[in-house]
Structures are given as C-alpha cells and as structure tokens.
Design a protein around this motif. Sequence first.
Motif, PDB file in Angstrom:
ATOM      1  N   UNK A 246      10.795  -1.583  -1.455  1.00 35.45           N
ATOM      2  CA  UNK A 246      11.901  -0.949  -2.168  1.00 35.45           C
ATOM      3  C   UNK A 246      11.906   0.558  -1.963  1.00 35.45           C
ATOM      4  N   UNK A 247      10.810   1.112  -1.482  1.00 37.37           N
ATOM      5  CA  UNK A 247      10.727   2.566  -1.279  1.00 37.37           C
ATOM      6  C   UNK A 247      11.517   3.031  -0.057  1.00 37.37           C
ATOM      7  N   UNK A 248      12.040   2.098   0.737  1.00 39.29           N
ATOM      8  CA  UNK A 248      12.840   2.509   1.896  1.00 39.29           C
ATOM      9  C   UNK A 248      14.020   3.373   1.453  1.00 39.29           C
ATOM     10  N   UNK A 249      14.490   3.152   0.216  1.00 39.55           N
ATOM     11  CA  UNK A 249      15.682   3.823  -0.288  1.00 39.55           C
ATOM     12  C   UNK A 249      15.328   4.922  -1.287  1.00 39.55           C
ATOM     13  N   UNK A 250      14.064   5.305  -1.318  1.00 41.03           N
ATOM     14  CA  UNK A 250      13.660   6.389  -2.216  1.00 41.03           C
ATOM     15  C   UNK A 250      14.383   7.673  -1.778  1.00 41.03           C
TER      16      UNK A 250
ATOM     17  N   UNK B 158       4.138   9.112  -4.744  1.00 46.16           N
ATOM     18  CA  UNK B 158       4.348   7.834  -5.432  1.00 46.16           C
ATOM     19  C   UNK B 158       3.049   7.042  -5.565  1.00 46.16           C
ATOM     20  N   UNK B 159       2.094   7.279  -4.684  1.00 44.32           N
ATOM     21  CA  UNK B 159       0.826   6.546  -4.730  1.00 44.32           C
ATOM     22  C   UNK B 159      -0.082   7.071  -5.845  1.00 44.32           C
ATOM     23  N   UNK B 160       0.183   8.267  -6.318  1.00 44.65           N
ATOM     24  CA  UNK B 160      -0.681   8.878  -7.331  1.00 44.65           C
ATOM     25  C   UNK B 160      -0.457   8.240  -8.694  1.00 44.65           C
TER      26      UNK B 160
ATOM     27  N   UNK C  51       0.803  -1.230   0.000  1.00 41.71           N
ATOM     28  CA  UNK C  51       0.000   0.000   0.000  1.00 41.71           C
ATOM     29  C   UNK C  51       0.832   1.274   0.000  1.00 41.71           C
ATOM     30  N   UNK C  52       2.123   1.148   0.265  1.00 42.51           N
ATOM     31  CA  UNK C  52       3.028   2.300   0.417  1.00 42.51           C
ATOM     32  C   UNK C  52       2.619   3.205   1.578  1.00 42.51           C
TER      33      UNK C  52
END
Length: 427
Positions: A382-386, A425-427, A211-212
């Motif tokens: 993978x978004x931990x490193x955004x 990022x969810x958009x 879900x981010x």
Amino acid sequence: MKLKMTILATLMAATSLSVANAADLRMSWWGGNSRHEATQEALKYCGEKLGHTIAPEFTSWNGHLAKVTVQLAGGTEADIMQINWPWLPLFTKDGTGFADLNDYKDIIDLSQWSESELAATSVKGHLQGLPLSITGRVPWFNKTTFDKAGLPLPKSWDDLLAAAKVFQEKLGDGYYPYEATGLTSHGLDARGLIRAYIVQKKGVTMIDPDTLALNFTKEDFVDGLNLYKTFSDEKVIVPWKTVAAAGANVPLHEDPKWADGRIAGTYQWDTTYHKIADPMKEGQELVPAPILKNADATNDGVFRKPSMLFSISKNSENPKAAAEVVNCLLTDTGATDILGTTRGIPASKVAFKHLMDKGAIEPILLKAHNLVLDASGPAISAYFDHPKVEEAFGDAIEMFAYGELTAEEAADEIVMGINEALEKERK
C-alpha cells in the motif's frame, strides 16, 4: 383469550427488542452521482431491514482524504467509512486505526472473501476493512485507430514501439499508439509504465509489503527511465514537454486527442471503462487487452489491489450495528441489486454470483476484470501510493523528461527519495 394475550406479548417483546437494538449511524464515502444515489438507496434498504438509521455523508474524490484525516484526528469520523486501500499506512500503521472486523465475524460473513483478499486489508493481523472489489490496470486500445493503421493490437512493448512508426507513416505526426504522461498526481501514468516494465523484468514488487524495503535498484530505474525516453523520442507516447507546452494538464477522458482517436492506447484501471469510453466520438471502439510484456519478462507485472474498502470506526458507539449494515451492503442480494457495479465488480462471492446470474455485469467490464485476475505478478504494498513516494518518483521523472537530469541522476534521486520516505515509516 389466553392465546390472544400470548400473541400480543410476543409482538410487544419483538417490538421492544427492535427498538432496543436500533442504532443511529453515519456512513461516509466519495464518488459520483450514480454511486451517491445507489448508496443512499441501499442504506435505506438495509436500515429498514435491520431497524437502524444511517445518515449519509458523501463527497467527490477531491478533498475526501483531507476530510477523513481531520475527522479521524478529532475522533469525529463516521461509524462506517469508505477508505482507499493506500490510505491504510496513513491511518492504521499498527492495525489499530479502525475496528478489527475479525471481532465481528459472527455478524459479517467473512467467508465471502478469499484469504488473500482479507490479508490485503489486514494490518499486523487486524482486519481493517473489507475489500469492495479487486481492481488492476490493463491496456485499453482504440481498435478503430489500430484498424485504420492496418495493425493488430500490440501484445508487447516491442509491438508498441513498432506501431508508433506505422502510425507516423500512415496516420500522421499527430497520432500516438499509447499515453503515459499524467501531469497530475506526480506523473501517475508515467510511473505506472516504468514500474510495470521493471516488475516484469525483475520479478519483484517495487516496495516489499512486509519489510517496506525498496526492491528496485538504481540500475532498475535507469532501465525503466530509458524505456520511457525511447517511447517519448519515437512518438509511442506524447512527450511530457509537448503536453505541458500545450497547457493540456487535463485528465485523459477530457483530452480531445483521446476522444477522436489520435491517442489510441492507455494503461488504466479495469473499472474505468465508461469513464474513458464515454467521451470517445461515435464509431470509436475501445477494448481491453492482455498486459504488454516482452519475451524476457518473468511475469505479467500486473498492478492489482483492493480498489477500496468499508471500515468501521474504532470510536463507534454501535460497532455491532455498523457491522450488520456492512454485512447487508456487501452480502445481501437486495442491496447488491441496488449497488450493482457502482464500486466495481464485487469481491464478495455472493454479490458477484448474484450479478452474474442476472446478467448485470457488462461483458467488456468482465473481460477487463478477468484479465486483471488471471495475470501474474507479485503482491504490492500500500506504500506505493504514499505521498512522499509519489513525489520522489514523479518529480525525478519530470526533470528527466525535461532533460534536466540524466537517467542515472534521476534514478539516484528516486532511490534516495523513496528510501527516505520508507525509512520514516519503518520507525
């Protein structure tokens, strides 16, 4: 005569087929000299075996992301690319940034990877790359320094705190049992410590991979920040301000305090053994240890992920030939002999077994790797490193470390910054 003509015709047909199937490909990657040399040799081996020509394109880590970004934007990327796992959200948010390797399952032996490993490199059901190895962070300790202090290696955060007092009494003010600053990459090591501590207590990963959503609350971050402050105040770690004042904005493996054992512990990838062990002075013994956790931990909080992957360009004119090369690099024992552990311990089952049977994996690397695989913890995103997530988290920690923000204020900044990044990022 008829037999000779038949043989000649067969040979000519085979040669014609080989020429028809031959492809000119490109492959890009980053790394050091050992990886560059081994990969070029493996490409030559696979190219000759398959009848393809593969032009190598390699760089160091610095600048490689920028290079790949420009190439993908212009459609000039290599046929085969080594991609960092946290880059997937940048390049393939909807699963169409790279070729779907499921389309080439008749060429690539996907059975060599577990379902969870393939799921980790899939986006919306599209397999965007094959994991080369599974890596994770574990504590590494200088056993020589702990022996000098008369202490066993820590097993918990509380043990680490108690060790700091003994270090000060027996070894002096300049000795620390751990490090967690990381002035580069937005406080990478500080973020790692805080995140691991919260995951252990809360039992969920920081960012939900589906879900981010941000799973950590303000109170969670306050708890982690206070742990960091305690470690800094009690000299478990070198305080951020002290490191900055000394101008020591250098990687751990270049820090003389690490080399001579004055800093005796760190939380690093299982694959970094040689990188951090080689600079240590003679007589220093570096060993991996189980992940530190207190009695109230719900899990190990292991930080485990695909280290990198091989992806195929969706713009490749010869995707089947590229798939053949990828399969050769990752499942052919001849290629495995050449590549060894230059990209970590292979995730491919056949490659791993081959290296194990040959005794080609160093016992200390295998021990660290098993600590990662055996530890428990929720799947990470993978978004931990955004870049925006890193920036929001790391900048707030730095201001907190300098006393410019309270733990509550820093936690507010972290929550707001990460939520803003994830909302986009969810958009």
